[in-house]
Design a protein around this motif. Sequence first.
Motif, PDB file in Angstrom:
ATOM      1  N   PRO A   1     -10.409  19.543  68.666  1.00  0.00           N
ATOM      2  CA  PRO A   1     -10.225  18.346  69.492  1.00  0.00           C
ATOM      3  C   PRO A   1      -9.850  17.121  68.663  1.00  0.00           C
ATOM      4  CG  PRO A   1     -12.131  19.573  70.248  1.00  0.00           C
ATOM      5  CD  PRO A   1     -11.680  20.241  68.979  1.00  0.00           C
ATOM      6  N   LYS A   2     -10.437  16.981  67.501  1.00  0.00           N
ATOM      7  CA  LYS A   2     -10.158  15.827  66.656  1.00  0.00           C
ATOM      8  C   LYS A   2      -8.694  15.782  66.249  1.00  0.00           C
ATOM      9  CE  LYS A   2     -11.906  13.386  62.570  1.00  0.00           C
ATOM     10  NZ  LYS A   2     -12.905  13.429  61.459  1.00  0.00           N
ATOM     11  N   MET A   3      -8.109  16.924  65.982  1.00  0.00           N
ATOM     12  CA  MET A   3      -6.697  16.980  65.622  1.00  0.00           C
ATOM     13  C   MET A   3      -5.822  16.473  66.755  1.00  0.00           C
ATOM     14  SD  MET A   3      -6.813  20.670  63.681  1.00  0.00           S
ATOM     15  CE  MET A   3      -5.058  20.805  63.368  1.00  0.00           C
ATOM     16  N   LEU A   4      -6.174  16.837  67.983  1.00  0.00           N
ATOM     17  CA  LEU A   4      -5.415  16.362  69.141  1.00  0.00           C
ATOM     18  C   LEU A   4      -5.611  14.870  69.357  1.00  0.00           C
ATOM     19  CD1 LEU A   4      -6.101  19.308  71.601  1.00  0.00           C
ATOM     20  CD2 LEU A   4      -3.906  18.741  70.546  1.00  0.00           C
ATOM     21  N   GLN A   5      -6.810  14.400  69.123  1.00  0.00           N
ATOM     22  CA  GLN A   5      -7.114  12.982  69.329  1.00  0.00           C
ATOM     23  C   GLN A   5      -6.419  12.087  68.309  1.00  0.00           C
ATOM     24  OE1 GLN A   5     -11.398  12.974  69.106  1.00  0.00           O
ATOM     25  NE2 GLN A   5     -11.591  14.386  70.829  1.00  0.00           N
ATOM     26  N   GLN A   6      -6.199  12.598  67.115  1.00  0.00           N
ATOM     27  CA  GLN A   6      -5.687  11.761  66.022  1.00  0.00           C
ATOM     28  C   GLN A   6      -4.180  11.895  65.796  1.00  0.00           C
ATOM     29  OE1 GLN A   6      -8.107  12.744  62.586  1.00  0.00           O
ATOM     30  NE2 GLN A   6      -9.795  11.424  63.267  1.00  0.00           N
ATOM     31  N   ASN A   7      -3.518  12.776  66.547  1.00  0.00           N
ATOM     32  CA  ASN A   7      -2.087  12.991  66.342  1.00  0.00           C
ATOM     33  C   ASN A   7      -1.345  12.954  67.663  1.00  0.00           C
ATOM     34  OD1 ASN A   7      -1.756  13.974  63.291  1.00  0.00           O
ATOM     35  ND2 ASN A   7      -3.642  14.859  64.120  1.00  0.00           N
ATOM     36  N   ARG A   8      -0.287  12.168  67.715  1.00  0.00           N
ATOM     37  CA  ARG A   8       0.464  12.075  68.968  1.00  0.00           C
ATOM     38  C   ARG A   8       1.480  13.196  69.118  1.00  0.00           C
ATOM     39  NH1 ARG A   8       5.643   9.181  69.544  1.00  0.00           N
ATOM     40  NH2 ARG A   8       6.593   8.832  67.511  1.00  0.00           N
ATOM     41  N   LEU A   9       1.842  13.847  68.022  1.00  0.00           N
ATOM     42  CA  LEU A   9       2.798  14.945  68.061  1.00  0.00           C
ATOM     43  C   LEU A   9       2.135  16.187  67.487  1.00  0.00           C
ATOM     44  CD1 LEU A   9       5.918  13.051  66.637  1.00  0.00           C
ATOM     45  CD2 LEU A   9       5.171  13.215  69.014  1.00  0.00           C
ATOM     46  N   ALA A  10       2.066  17.253  68.282  1.00  0.00           N
ATOM     47  CA  ALA A  10       1.354  18.450  67.853  1.00  0.00           C
ATOM     48  C   ALA A  10       2.162  19.702  68.170  1.00  0.00           C
ATOM     49  CB  ALA A  10      -0.014  18.527  68.528  1.00  0.00           C
ATOM     50  N   TYR A  11       2.296  20.563  67.168  1.00  0.00           N
ATOM     51  CA  TYR A  11       2.993  21.840  67.307  1.00  0.00           C
ATOM     52  C   TYR A  11       1.996  22.943  66.980  1.00  0.00           C
ATOM     53  CZ  TYR A  11       7.033  18.897  67.663  1.00  0.00           C
ATOM     54  OH  TYR A  11       7.920  17.929  68.082  1.00  0.00           O
TER      55      TYR A  11
ATOM     56  N   ASP B   1       3.478  20.840  71.863  1.00  0.00           N
ATOM     57  CA  ASP B   1       4.263  22.056  72.031  1.00  0.00           C
ATOM     58  C   ASP B   1       3.445  23.229  71.505  1.00  0.00           C
ATOM     59  OD1 ASP B   1       6.271  23.982  72.195  1.00  0.00           O
ATOM     60  OD2 ASP B   1       7.074  23.462  70.221  1.00  0.00           O
ATOM     61  N   ILE B   2       3.033  24.119  72.399  1.00  0.00           N
ATOM     62  CA  ILE B   2       2.349  25.332  71.984  1.00  0.00           C
ATOM     63  C   ILE B   2       3.318  26.489  72.201  1.00  0.00           C
ATOM     64  CG2 ILE B   2       1.158  25.517  74.228  1.00  0.00           C
ATOM     65  CD1 ILE B   2      -1.138  26.934  72.658  1.00  0.00           C
TER      66      ILE B   2
END
Length: 295
Positions: free
Chosen positions: A254-264, A218-219
């Motif tokens: 990119p690493k944050m997106l790769q390591q987390n399935r839920l992102a705000y 969710d952005i």
Amino acid sequence: MRSLILLAFIVLLAAGPSNCFAQSEKDAVIFHITSAHTSFPDTGRAKGHIYNKVLYAASGHYNDSTVLIIAPKDLDAQRSVDIIFLFHGWFNNVDTAAEHYQLTRQFLASHLNAVLVLAETAKNAPDSYGGKLEYPGMFKSLVADVMEGLRSKHLVGKSTVPGHILLAGHSGAYRVMARIIQNGQMSIDEAILFDSLYAETEKYVAWIKADKAHRFIDIYTDHGGTDGETKDMMRQLDTAKLTYISTEESLLTPKMLQQNRLAYIHSLHEHDKIIANPDNFLLFLLNEPFLKKSR
């Protein structure tokens, strides 16, 4: 919401008439089909829709069943094909959205071995209602029609089946995406909301809780009207003791997106900029776990 309508109207004017977008991408096969299983026509808008005392008639706004399909020419999908569905928001249509948000360019730049699909919803109208796509079983039938379209272009084989399915949407697309997810007729692996979490939050939370593999991005912006709902959703996840990241767009890696399935992700950009300025659609596609690259 009035400011969003004005922004969307400006987008439409800037994009120009339908079908004007570049369809000559040398690395893509881009074509349209029609499907009886898109949002409209639908009885819920048979008399059109009134917003701010303006009537948006069924003719011209709720009678288009176009589906835009974008596939890489080197698509390798004999056994299964992964599909990304992107739903546009208010005052837009599949062609103007593809052009204005540079979806073909971003999708092809990801080099994913998948297909991008834009199915028409309310066309050039201020409306989040998803029409027939809110009905149980309708999205499954739409996927079947997309598969037939791909077969007609010899992009997939006769026995090819749908693989991973991702949903993405901008602005008013939150509702049709939530209803598709709630109906559960097809397995949805990922949902990406581009400043689109206005409501239906409980449906997304239930889907997240249902499977630890489900991925949600969710952005949101300060002025799009989604910040309050996003913060409420994060509070619900806290109560459920579910792990997620909450970050500024400027700090996202990119690493944050790769390591987390839920992102705000909080963005300082405008509501209409967060898909392609910067290229967040491309960023999310490059760092998601389900789809494979073709090269």
